[in-house]
Design an enzyme around this catalytic site. Structure first.
Site, PDB file in Angstrom:
ATOM      1  N   CYS A   1       2.946  -8.461   3.836  1.00  0.00           N
ATOM      2  CA  CYS A   1       1.920  -8.012   2.890  1.00  0.00           C
ATOM      3  C   CYS A   1       1.654  -9.015   1.773  1.00  0.00           C
ATOM      4  O   CYS A   1       0.733  -8.814   0.979  1.00  0.00           O
ATOM      5  CB  CYS A   1       2.306  -6.665   2.293  1.00  0.00           C
ATOM      6  SG  CYS A   1       2.203  -5.336   3.511  1.00  0.00           S
TER       7      CYS A   1
ATOM      8  N   HIS B   1      -0.456  -5.643  -4.846  1.00  0.00           N
ATOM      9  CA  HIS B   1      -0.496  -5.262  -3.435  1.00  0.00           C
ATOM     10  C   HIS B   1      -0.724  -3.753  -3.353  1.00  0.00           C
ATOM     11  O   HIS B   1      -0.087  -2.977  -4.057  1.00  0.00           O
ATOM     12  CB  HIS B   1       0.812  -5.650  -2.749  1.00  0.00           C
ATOM     13  CG  HIS B   1       0.986  -5.013  -1.408  1.00  0.00           C
ATOM     14  ND1 HIS B   1      -0.019  -4.972  -0.468  1.00  0.00           N
ATOM     15  CD2 HIS B   1       2.045  -4.367  -0.852  1.00  0.00           C
ATOM     16  CE1 HIS B   1       0.410  -4.332   0.604  1.00  0.00           C
ATOM     17  NE2 HIS B   1       1.652  -3.956   0.401  1.00  0.00           N
TER      18      HIS B   1
ATOM     19  N   ASN C   1      -2.529   1.647   2.829  1.00  0.00           N
ATOM     20  CA  ASN C   1      -1.922   0.309   2.783  1.00  0.00           C
ATOM     21  C   ASN C   1      -2.587  -0.556   3.853  1.00  0.00           C
ATOM     22  O   ASN C   1      -2.350  -0.362   5.047  1.00  0.00           O
ATOM     23  CB  ASN C   1      -0.421   0.412   3.014  1.00  0.00           C
ATOM     24  CG  ASN C   1       0.298  -0.914   2.860  1.00  0.00           C
ATOM     25  OD1 ASN C   1      -0.318  -1.980   2.959  1.00  0.00           O
ATOM     26  ND2 ASN C   1       1.596  -0.873   2.626  1.00  0.00           N
TER      27      ASN C   1
END
Lengths: 315, 315
Positions: free
Chosen positions: B111, B244, B274
């Site tokens: 990520c 993030h 996500n």
């Protein structure tokens, strides 16, 4: 920048051509004639891209007292056969060697990733963000290969290699990197379908091997000429050519294009098969002690997808 | 270097929390409370990491008359949910836009890959090997997600973003990159097992979400402080924080650590879930027009594996 040390890790299990004769009826002679491959290695259960990378890393660091582990300030891993795309090969190596808070990334440009990884290192050196890099290339082809695929199932082998690269020279034997070219060729030919590894559908497949063959021969020869020309060198100035270890017929075709005698090519295809982006690095590790002071080496690669590159080194 | 333009591509299908209520008995309220996620996007059949990346690329180029396609001289793709590890996301983008013979590579640092990709661009600019880069981040989480996983199956969404980055300023609105830090933290906590995507075994799993949560909160706050301190800035000098996009509770925790009001964080978790390494870039694309001249932005990321980073921008 300088390649200080290189090491390889090869899994113990040897798969001979007879295995594919029993499985698919492909004869040893037929495989040899078309690929030059006699045998390849297969990772054991529990081994994978990450574990092989760690093995290669431990070996290269053990051989390099001038390059202490704690000095590593960049890790670039490469694979197209990932064990884990999140806890990547580079992260596994970082955990194994215990260095913290340094840039760590894994890449794929298929079989040409070795040179992309080294070019990324070159960039970190140019920025002043690193001076001592660890590059690890690792392929677990047998995890994604279908052995029953009579087209390409017999080509693939497993293995890994690790390289220690420093901005400044550490030892007289270091290989100086004189130049490096990488490029994608994703728009060329059947790059989108010729050889693919779609993890969700599983398996490496190569439905258009001829397209790969033609472009691999063409690009590895032309980029080798290009890297030499822009350094005012000719093929005669190169002692060793290390091409991507895909197929002995491709290597021979490239040598013929370059008018280079076969004994100047470094090859491990016969023993290891196509070990993907690890192949040329394993070949460099195996050849390292034979390279004499003043000799030049060209590593040239071609990857499915497509991409290509050439690196010029001098001892 | 400068971020000239950013665009996002989101697949059309919206998956609401009710889907997971029907599937696994998880209530909308329970998901909201623990994650902040109301809905997420799902790629259609035929869509994948590569197609979404191409869509985002076409959008960003259409928005950038000052950055002609033919000027692109570097492509860096990023994903941990690859459609093809050989014909990678970067190679598919190269084929789509028709530029040849330029460096092309795909990466994964999970990520956190957005910042690794931009740092690789920074390196190419420093070497003088590129001046106009295309960075494409794309995740097809639903291809690897098990919807029946009651621990993490409801977290993931699909999406992509593309950024045009130039060495020199092209327009007064370009975001100047003042500083960038990336680092692996593969040796920390349960980095090796906390969140993994092993393609051969299939599936993203997060057996140790708490370990991820703790380290994500800690590292995103500390690296944000670090990037500010070394530029002699404080949190008060930052107008927008783009973390993030993993979980709203993580974002709130980071804001609390930094003593930053919630309205200064950019968030799309509620709408998108996500979206992996694409999340922060999609958020930047969505926020781009709201960033005023003179305002500073920090993008901070944390990835499974682990890795982290922070980038300081100024309009």
């Amino acid at each position: 920048m300088y390649i200080h040390q290189v090491a390889a890790y090869l899994p113990a299990q040897v798969i001979t051509n007879e295995h594919f004769t029993r499985l698919n009826g492909l004869s040893h002679e037929w495989i040899i004639e078309r690929t030059g491959i006699r045998e390849r290695r297969k990772a054991a259960p529990g081994e994978n891209t990450n574990t092989m990378a760690v093995e290669a890393t431990e070996r290269v660091l053990a051989q390099a007292p001038l390059f202490p582990t704690a000095a590593v300030d960049l890790i670039v891993g490469a694979t197209y056969t990932p064990h884990d795309t999140i806890y990547t090969v580079a992260h596994a190596v970082q955990r194994a060697i215990g260095v913290t808070d340094i840039p760590v990334v894994s890449i794929s440009s298929a079989c040409s990733s070795l040179l992309n990884a080294i070019e990324i290192v070159e960039g970190y050196f140019a920025m002043g963000k690193a001076t001592r890099a660890l590059v690890v290339v690792s392929e677990h082809n047998t995890a994604y290969n279908n052995e029953n695929d009579t087209v390409a199932g017999h080509l693939w082998g497993d293995g890994a290699s690790a390289l220690l690269i420093s901005k400044e020279r550490l030892a007289p034997t270091d290989l100086r990197m004189l130049d490096l070219i990488t490029a994608g060729a994703g728009g060329i030919g059947k790059a989108d379908v010729a050889v693919t590894l779609k993890p969700v559908e599983k398996g490496i497949v190569m439905p258009h091997g001829k397209d790969v063959f033609i472009h691999a021969c063409q690009y590895m020869a032309s980029v080798t000429r290009k890297v030499l020309e822009r350094n005012h060198l000719s093929v005669a100035d190169v002692s060793w050519l290390i091409p991507h270890q895909a197929n002995l017929r491709i290597t021979r075709n490239v040598l013929q294009s370059l008018e280079m005698p076969e004994e100047r090519a470094v090859s491990n295809i016969d023993r290891l098969g196509n070990t993907g982006c690890a192949g040329a690095a394993i070949a460099l590790a195996e050849q390292l002690d034979q390279i004499q002071t003043g000799e030049r080496v060209v590593i040239t690669v071609f990857g499915g997808g497509y991409s290509y590159g050439a690196m010029l080194l001098e001892r």
